[in-house]
Design an enzyme around this catalytic site. Structure first.
Site, PDB file in Angstrom:
ATOM      1  CG  ASP A 149      -4.601   8.983   9.297  1.00  0.00           C
ATOM      2  OD1 ASP A 149      -5.232   8.338   8.418  1.00  0.00           O
ATOM      3  OD2 ASP A 149      -3.389   9.219   9.206  1.00  0.00           O
ATOM      4  CG  PHE A 173      -2.187   5.829   9.766  1.00  0.00           C
ATOM      5  CD1 PHE A 173      -1.742   5.414  11.014  1.00  0.00           C
ATOM      6  CD2 PHE A 173      -3.521   5.644   9.451  1.00  0.00           C
ATOM      7  CE1 PHE A 173      -2.609   4.803  11.918  1.00  0.00           C
ATOM      8  CE2 PHE A 173      -4.397   5.035  10.342  1.00  0.00           C
ATOM      9  CZ  PHE A 173      -3.937   4.616  11.586  1.00  0.00           C
ATOM     10  CE1 TYR A 225      -5.778   0.275   1.285  1.00  0.00           C
ATOM     11  CE2 TYR A 225      -8.017   1.139   1.173  1.00  0.00           C
ATOM     12  CZ  TYR A 225      -7.103   0.223   1.671  1.00  0.00           C
ATOM     13  OH  TYR A 225      -7.524  -0.757   2.531  1.00  0.00           O
ATOM     14  CD  GLN A 274      -8.818   9.958  -1.132  1.00  0.00           C
ATOM     15  OE1 GLN A 274      -8.609   9.603  -2.289  1.00  0.00           O
ATOM     16  NE2 GLN A 274      -7.823  10.151  -0.264  1.00  0.00           N
ATOM     17  CG  ASN A 305      -1.797   1.184   1.338  1.00  0.00           C
ATOM     18  OD1 ASN A 305      -1.865   2.014   0.440  1.00  0.00           O
ATOM     19  ND2 ASN A 305      -2.482   1.318   2.478  1.00  0.00           N
ATOM     20  CG  ASP A 363      -0.977   9.900   3.685  1.00  0.00           C
ATOM     21  OD1 ASP A 363      -0.920  11.048   4.169  1.00  0.00           O
ATOM     22  OD2 ASP A 363      -2.045   9.389   3.297  1.00  0.00           O
ATOM     23  CE  LYS A 400       0.101   5.505   5.014  1.00  0.00           C
ATOM     24  NZ  LYS A 400      -0.444   4.688   3.913  1.00  0.00           N
TER      25      LYS A 400
END
Length: 320
Positions: A295, A226, A90, A303, A66, A228, A196
């Site tokens: 998160d 996490f 994802y 998105q 991922n 990213d 992460k």
């Protein structure tokens, strides 16, 4: 996850490339508190769901590969089709592995992963556009299968059970046993820990198993954000992050930041610390939520096209 939180705090407080705007953070925290944060939902549309052991094995495979879904400059983003719909990022990954399992590819079998060929992985991930780092994804899955065979009787469920219901212990076990989950860097000579994908796996497992059985963790609230490339994009959009002028140019021009560089480490560490500050601010406002829940909300905001006015930073890495 004190070692992640403390090393992130140390970097964020010394950061030269990323500044946290505390007034903007306070305002954003107020907006989140007023709007509320629903419990992260687990969407069966994207994910395979079998029995407990199968689900754990599937999620291990997903979170082992991922990372890095954006295409090289000038190339089309990677997309896959499934049941008349198109998925990318994802979601595309989760659906690709789900689709493969449904067609009989034994991705939940550790011995199969240990001997997985690049051709078979390319078949599993076949779509349009470009998905980077296929060779690295292959190595990660092969390592996952081999370590599970060597240490956990080939069963991801045995790995999870060995943590005794502790999310923190499981994160540390993943980082110790699997190089692909050993997500760390240095910043001016000081070690920085992120973990992460290891932390995300626990959160995914917690959601997929309905917080029951091996998906129940007594210390789930101790997970950090996490770190990213989507969360800092959102934090920058709402004014919580202010980038140094040189970094603004590099990010906005979609120039690559080297993994482990000062800029990249400071973006990731500041993300973890900013989410922790948001968590603390919301708690003072009477909203006691976990960093992993914040998160989830930020990632979902990312998105939405509204939060894509400015690009995310681009680092070619297997960690996120």
């Amino acid at each position: 996850m004190f070692e992640v939180l403390e090393t992130a705090k140390n970097v964020a407080e010394k950061s030269r490339q990323v500044r946290i705007n505390h007034e903007a953070l306070k305002k954003f925290s107020q907006e989140l508190a007023e709007g509320g944060i629903p419990a992260p939902a687990w969407d069966a549309e994207y994910h395979f769901k079998g029995n407990e052991e199968e689900t754990i094995a599937y999620l291990l495979a997903v979170d082992t590969v991922n990372f890095c879904f954006w295409p090289p400059r000038g190339q089309e983003k990677w997309e896959i089709s499934y049941k008349g719909k198109t998925y990318s990022g994802y979601y595309g990954l989760a659906v690709s592995l789900k689709k493969a399992l449904e067609s009989g590819v034994p991705l939940t079998d550790a011995s199969f992963l240990a001997s997985l060929s690049q051709k078979k992985l390319e078949d599993v991930l076949a779509g349009t556009g470009v998905l980077q780092l296929i060779a690295e994804r292959l190595r990660n899955l092969q390592e996952m299968g081999s370590v599970l065979m060597d240490k956990y009787s080939g069963r991801g469920s045995d790995l999870v059970a060995a943590a005794g219901g502790s999310a923190i212990k499981l994160v540390r076990m993943l980082a110790a046993d699997f190089s692909s989950f050993r997500d760390q860097a240095t910043h001016h000579g000081q070690e920085v820990l992120f973990y992460k994908r290891a932390q995300l796996f626990i959160a995914d497992l917690h959601g997929a198993l309905g917080r029951k059985g091996l998906g129940s963790f007594k210390d789930i609230k101790e997970l950090t954000a996490f770190a990213d490339y989507k969360l800092p994009q959102v934090l920058r959009h709402v004014g919580v992050f202010k980038y140094a002028p040189g970094l603004v140019q590099r990010v906005d021009r979609m120039m690559h930041l080297d993994p482990g560089s000062e800029e990249e480490v400071e973006i990731r560490a500041s993300t973890i610390w900013a989410v922790e500050l948001i968590r603390q601010a919301m708690k003072r406002l009477g909203k006691d939520v976990h960093a992993s829940e914040i998160d989830w909300l930020l990632w979902n905001l990312g998105q939405d096209d509204r939060f894509r006015a400015k690009p995310y930073h681009r680092t070619v890495t297997t960690f996120y």
